[in-house]
Design a protein around this motif. Structure first.
Motif, PDB file in Angstrom:
ATOM      1  N   ALA A 161       0.814  -1.219   0.000  1.00 22.96           N
ATOM      2  CA  ALA A 161       0.000   0.000   0.000  1.00 22.96           C
ATOM      3  C   ALA A 161       0.847   1.269   0.000  1.00 22.96           C
ATOM      4  O   ALA A 161       0.395   2.318  -0.448  1.00 22.96           O
ATOM      5  CB  ALA A 161      -0.924  -0.002   1.219  1.00 22.96           C
ATOM      6  N   ALA A 206       3.958   1.620  -1.458  1.00 21.87           N
ATOM      7  CA  ALA A 206       5.076   1.530  -2.402  1.00 21.87           C
ATOM      8  C   ALA A 206       5.464   2.925  -2.886  1.00 21.87           C
ATOM      9  O   ALA A 206       4.602   3.768  -3.109  1.00 21.87           O
ATOM     10  CB  ALA A 206       4.680   0.659  -3.594  1.00 21.87           C
ATOM     11  N   VAL A 207       6.757   3.152  -3.039  1.00 25.65           N
ATOM     12  CA  VAL A 207       7.211   4.445  -3.556  1.00 25.65           C
ATOM     13  C   VAL A 207       7.802   4.287  -4.952  1.00 25.65           C
ATOM     14  O   VAL A 207       8.371   5.218  -5.488  1.00 25.65           O
ATOM     15  CB  VAL A 207       8.236   5.123  -2.621  1.00 25.65           C
ATOM     16  CG1 VAL A 207       7.602   5.480  -1.311  1.00 25.65           C
ATOM     17  CG2 VAL A 207       9.451   4.240  -2.421  1.00 25.65           C
ATOM     18  N   GLU A 235       9.502   0.252   1.536  1.00 22.77           N
ATOM     19  CA  GLU A 235      10.097  -0.343   0.333  1.00 22.77           C
ATOM     20  C   GLU A 235      11.618  -0.343   0.434  1.00 22.77           C
ATOM     21  O   GLU A 235      12.285  -1.311   0.092  1.00 22.77           O
ATOM     22  CB  GLU A 235       9.638   0.446  -0.893  1.00 22.77           C
ATOM     23  CG  GLU A 235      10.247  -0.025  -2.192  1.00 22.77           C
ATOM     24  CD  GLU A 235       9.780   0.816  -3.365  1.00 22.77           C
ATOM     25  OE1 GLU A 235       8.602   1.229  -3.362  1.00 22.77           O
ATOM     26  OE2 GLU A 235      10.590   1.079  -4.273  1.00 22.77           O
ATOM     27  N   ILE A 262       3.446   6.862   3.800  1.00 22.06           N
ATOM     28  CA  ILE A 262       2.114   6.683   3.230  1.00 22.06           C
ATOM     29  C   ILE A 262       1.234   5.821   4.122  1.00 22.06           C
ATOM     30  O   ILE A 262       0.117   6.193   4.464  1.00 22.06           O
ATOM     31  CB  ILE A 262       2.219   6.056   1.822  1.00 22.06           C
ATOM     32  CG1 ILE A 262       2.993   6.999   0.893  1.00 22.06           C
ATOM     33  CG2 ILE A 262       0.829   5.755   1.265  1.00 22.06           C
ATOM     34  CD1 ILE A 262       3.335   6.389  -0.450  1.00 22.06           C
TER      35      ILE A 262
END
Lengths: 236, 615
Positions: free
Chosen positions: B332, B334-335, B385, B398
């Motif tokens: 959810a 992820a960059v 990540e 996030i």
């Protein structure tokens, strides 16, 4: 205005604005950046290619490729690829609100800046609809030819008494598969977080990076969202 | 003390009685006899003043008495300077012993009293320390990555100032530990080290080359097969074999050099997943992430007869090394558009879950908060990540992620369920990254968070059975310079003693107290709390006028002398702080590999592990 050669295999010039925007999500567009200094017979010029998918933009020069990814939270993540070495450096997403504008990356000129310009002419329909804008700031005159439904700069010039810079669209392609393949090719490069470079001076490539900086605005940063000229020319 | 002594003078009160004549007005009336007092000369007092001469004075080194005499000519009751006629000085004999009076200037001084009290507690610490081998049931090793001495000092001051103190007098939690010493950090082949070599030394007791993880110096960096047969055994592995619960926490990627040195063997620290390895090397050696997930299986394969239960707690960043390079596996927060890096198609989080069906894999704050510490035997948390956020930047994550102190607390709540004890390594991995980015704000705030994590461990364990060591793997070129006055903001500009405006350098510009010898140099990014944002700009050379710059803001990056895109490590020694059984061994200046031996002595790790292998 220079001739624009469009590959319209996938896009009908009569397509609706919405359909045109949808069909032009995948773009491979070549641009020429020229700088003409008053009194000099020959203009300096170089080329770069703009690649884009719905959430990625790449500016490809001869050696370097700068990629920006738009994240789900609207942050923008830069990645810089070195094509000869097939390596990449990943940067942290920008978090400062308002510091970056995705439209600046995606279409080379931001929506905010276009809104500041004066519409002087409008021609064509559908995907070929082109708008002409002008903005005079002090001794600088900025002109823009804008393919509004494709969200592509057709041409732009920044004119001063002693210096004129132009950005001109060359060929354009909208084929999804080769564009995705190009991004996949870069994505396969071995990448390193910039945060890890300081711990990797033993790696010759990364050691070299120790002495390189990152210029956030490449050729696309012809000028920023405030209309401030960034010196022109492609940083690659 | 001044003594005024009035001598009794002979007072001549001549009273003259005279017969009065007739008045002019009434000559016929005889005057009564009227006593007449002549104007009498005012009596002059002779005064004597005795001054006590302080011990250590120029006149009398051991003190004495100064006697002043003279007449009080102006009758003010005091012996003024111009009335002194004689001065005598009697010095005390040379002291043959110190008495309370002679020591009063010391014993009434607050600095003296506090240090004296510390002396007593230090004596108690030495008297009470458990020196016997094997008495540490639990061992916790905290590593502040890049936390050199200057970082500790500056973080201490900042922590104090954030609490409203002047700062310098403050102590971070680990500075209160009773025993400390220094560690020499160089690698076998490098004067200034990297984390791979230094953490290998701490974890295994063997110094090795820069960039190498868990293999001795015989290995050729990047050549997998050269390390075969030279793999080291770590304290974490020994504890696992001995039956203790084992845990690993880092705010960096859990596959990064420091945490990896506790469980992995790699000829190159960057082989974090299979995509980072040349195919020739991947064919013969296992990537670091895979080694983490296969820790139990690999250990059992290496040592005959053991039956271990794997790492109970693993928490950190680095999710990308555990997921396939396929957007369908994105988390959810992820960059990257494709979060996973693995090119072998393996989903190591799923493999871990298959090994530990009752274990809990979590990837965000909500999952972390929901961990059942009483019934959970295995926890696997991958919260980012790549590296986890800087402590000051966690709010921008996030999906949300826990702090280092929160992870430490959670880990201890799980690990202490084992009556045989536990072995936990905790790394504050981003102190190093903030320094590399030339951003002291984040380096110091992450150090303060490490201090909080250590305090959590101190609160949740007992000095009786738990050895806690806090140290760093290496230092950074981070300095505290100039002559700022006491209490001057540590992230501020130098303001000299007695002044209110910044001191100006020879170039007529102010300068900051903290700075870097090399690196990217000045950036003024305001409220930006991600130190890595500074990498988007080229190095700044030369001085910058800081007059109107808020150098205490999160986004300020200090000036640097030598322009590099990334600030570098430094080669000086680092501090080692310890409490608990065996902590008395942490003293003096030692090779970094000594830390392993302290832990091994305190918990008898090798001996207990050997018993399992041979049985």
């Amino acid at each position: 205005m220079k001739t624009i050669i469009l590959s319209l295999a996938l896009i009908s010039p009569l397509a609706s604005a919405a359909q045109c925007a949808l069909d032009s999500q995948y773009v491979q567009a070549s641009y020429q950046v020229s700088k003409q200094v008053a009194g000099k017979a020959v203009a300096e010029s170089q080329q770069f290619t703009l690649w884009r998918t719905p959430h990625q933009v790449a500016e490809q020069g001869i050696e370097l490729v700068e990629v920006w990814q738009q994240l789900s939270n609207q942050q923008i993540r830069p990645i810089r690829y070195f094509q000869t070495q097939q390596r990449g450096i990943e940067y942290q997403p920008s978090e400062v609100q308002g510091q970056q504008n995705w439209s600046t990356k995606y279409q080379l000129v931001s929506d905010d800046f276009i809104a500041k310009m004066t519409l002087t002419d409008e021609q064509g329909d559908g995907c070929e609809k082109i708008q002409h804008y002008q903005l005079v700031q002090g001794d600088t005159t900025i002109e823009l030819a804008w393919l509004v439904n494709q969200k592509l700069v057709s041409a732009m010039s920044i004119g001063k008494a002693q210096l004129t810079q132009t950005l001109t669209l060359g060929t354009v392609d909208f084929k999804k598969d080769p564009i995705q393949q190009q991004f996949a090719l870069w994505d396969a490069y071995q990448t390193t977080d910039y945060a890890d470079i300081g711990d990797n001076e033993g790696d010759p490539f990364l050691a070299k990076m120790i002495n390189l900086g990152f210029i956030e605005h490449g050729a696309s940063g012809f000028y920023d969202t405030n209309g401030k000229a960034l010196g022109g020319g492609h940083s690659h | 003390m001044v003594i005024i002594m009035k001598k009794l003078n002979l007072i001549s009160l001549a009273v003259v009685v005279a017969l009065a004549g007739c008045s002019d007005n009434d000559k016929n009336t005889p005057d009564p006899v009227t006593p007449i007092i002549d104007p009498v000369p005012v009596p002059i007092e002779s005064l004597t003043v005795e001054n006590t001469i302080a011990v250590g004075s120029e006149q009398c080194i051991n003190g004495g008495i100064e006697t002043l005499t003279g007449d009080d000519a102006n009758q003010n009751g005091e012996l003024d300077a111009d009335e002194i006629t004689t001065t005598s000085l009697v010095c005390n004999d040379s002291a043959t012993s110190l008495n309370a009076q002679q020591l009063a200037s010391l014993t009434t001084n607050t600095w003296y009293k506090e240090a004296h009290a510390k002396l007593a507690s230090s004596q108690d610490n030495i008297a009470n320390i458990v020196k016997e081998s094997g008495k540490a049931k639990n061992v916790i090793l905290f590593v502040g990555d890049g936390m050199g001495i200057s970082t500790v000092t500056a973080a201490r001051i900042l922590a104090g100032q954030l609490q409203g103190k002047m700062g310098e007098e403050h102590q971070l939690s680990f500075e209160t530990l009773p025993f400390s010493g220094f560690a020499k950090t160089y690698n076998v082949d490098a004067q200034t080290p990297d984390s791979a070599g230094t953490m290998t030394a701490m974890a295994s007791g063997v110094k090795t080359d820069v960039g190498v993880i868990g293999i001795d110096e015989a290995v050729i960096k990047g050549k997998c097969l050269s390390g075969k047969g030279h793999e080291l055994v770590t304290s974490l592995e020994l504890a696992e074999i001995a039956g203790k619960s084992t845990g690993l926490i880092s705010t960096a990627r859990i596959t990064h050099a420091t945490p990896a040195a506790t469980y992995a063997k790699a000829a190159n620290r960057n082989w974090e997943d299979v995509s980072d390895m040349p195919k020739s090397e991947a064919a013969n050696c296992e990537d670091i992430a895979s080694q983490l997930v296969n820790f139990e299986k690999n250990l059992e394969a290496r040592f005959a007869g053991i039956d271990v239960d794997g790492l109970e707690v693993v928490m950190g960043g680095g999710r990308r090394h555990f997921l396939p390079k396929d957007a369908r596996y994105n988390s959810a927060d992820a960059v990257s558009l494709v979060e996973g890096d693995r090119t072998d198609g393996r989903d190591l989080t799923a493999e871990w879950q298959a090994q530990y069906p009752n274990g809990q894999y979590v990837m965000d704050q909500a999952g972390f908060d929901a961990i059942d510490v009483t019934n959970s035997k295995h926890i696997f948390g991958l919260f980012n990540e790549s590296h986890m956020q800087y402590e000051a930047d966690r709010g921008n994550d996030i999906a949300g992620e826990p702090s280092l102190s929160e992870m430490t607390a959670k880990a201890l709540d799980v690990l202490d369920n084992n009556e045989k004890g536990f072995f936990l390594t905790v790394e504050a991995g981003r102190i190093d990254h903030a320094h590399h980015a030339g951003n002291a704000y984040n380096a110091l705030n992450d150090t303060i968070e490490l201090s909080k994590a250590v305090q959590v461990a101190l609160d949740k364990t007992s000095i009786e059975d738990t050895l806690i060591i806090v140290t760093a793997d290496h230092s950074h070129v981070f300095t505290i310079a100039g002559y700022p006055k006491r209490g001057n903001p540590i992230l501020g500009k130098v303001v000299a003693v007695g002044e209110t405006e910044p001191t100006l350098a020879a170039d007529n510009m102010p300068y900051t107290t903290v700075g870097y010898t090399n690196g990217g140099g000045f950036r003024d990014l305001g409220e930006e709390t991600d130190a890595d944002a500074g990498y988007k700009f080229a190095p700044v050379t030369g001085r910058v006028d800081l007059t109107d710059v808020d150098t205490q803001s999160p986004g300020f990056h200090q000036e640097a002398l030598v322009p590099l895109s990334s600030e570098t490590h430094a080669g000086e020694d680092v501090g080692v702080y310890a409490i608990g059984p065996g902590a008395h061994l942490v003293t003096g200046t030692n090779e970094q590999s000594f830390i392993f031996h302290v832990m091994n002595y305190a918990a008898d790790l090798a001996k207990k592990a050997d018993a399992k292998v041979t049985n």
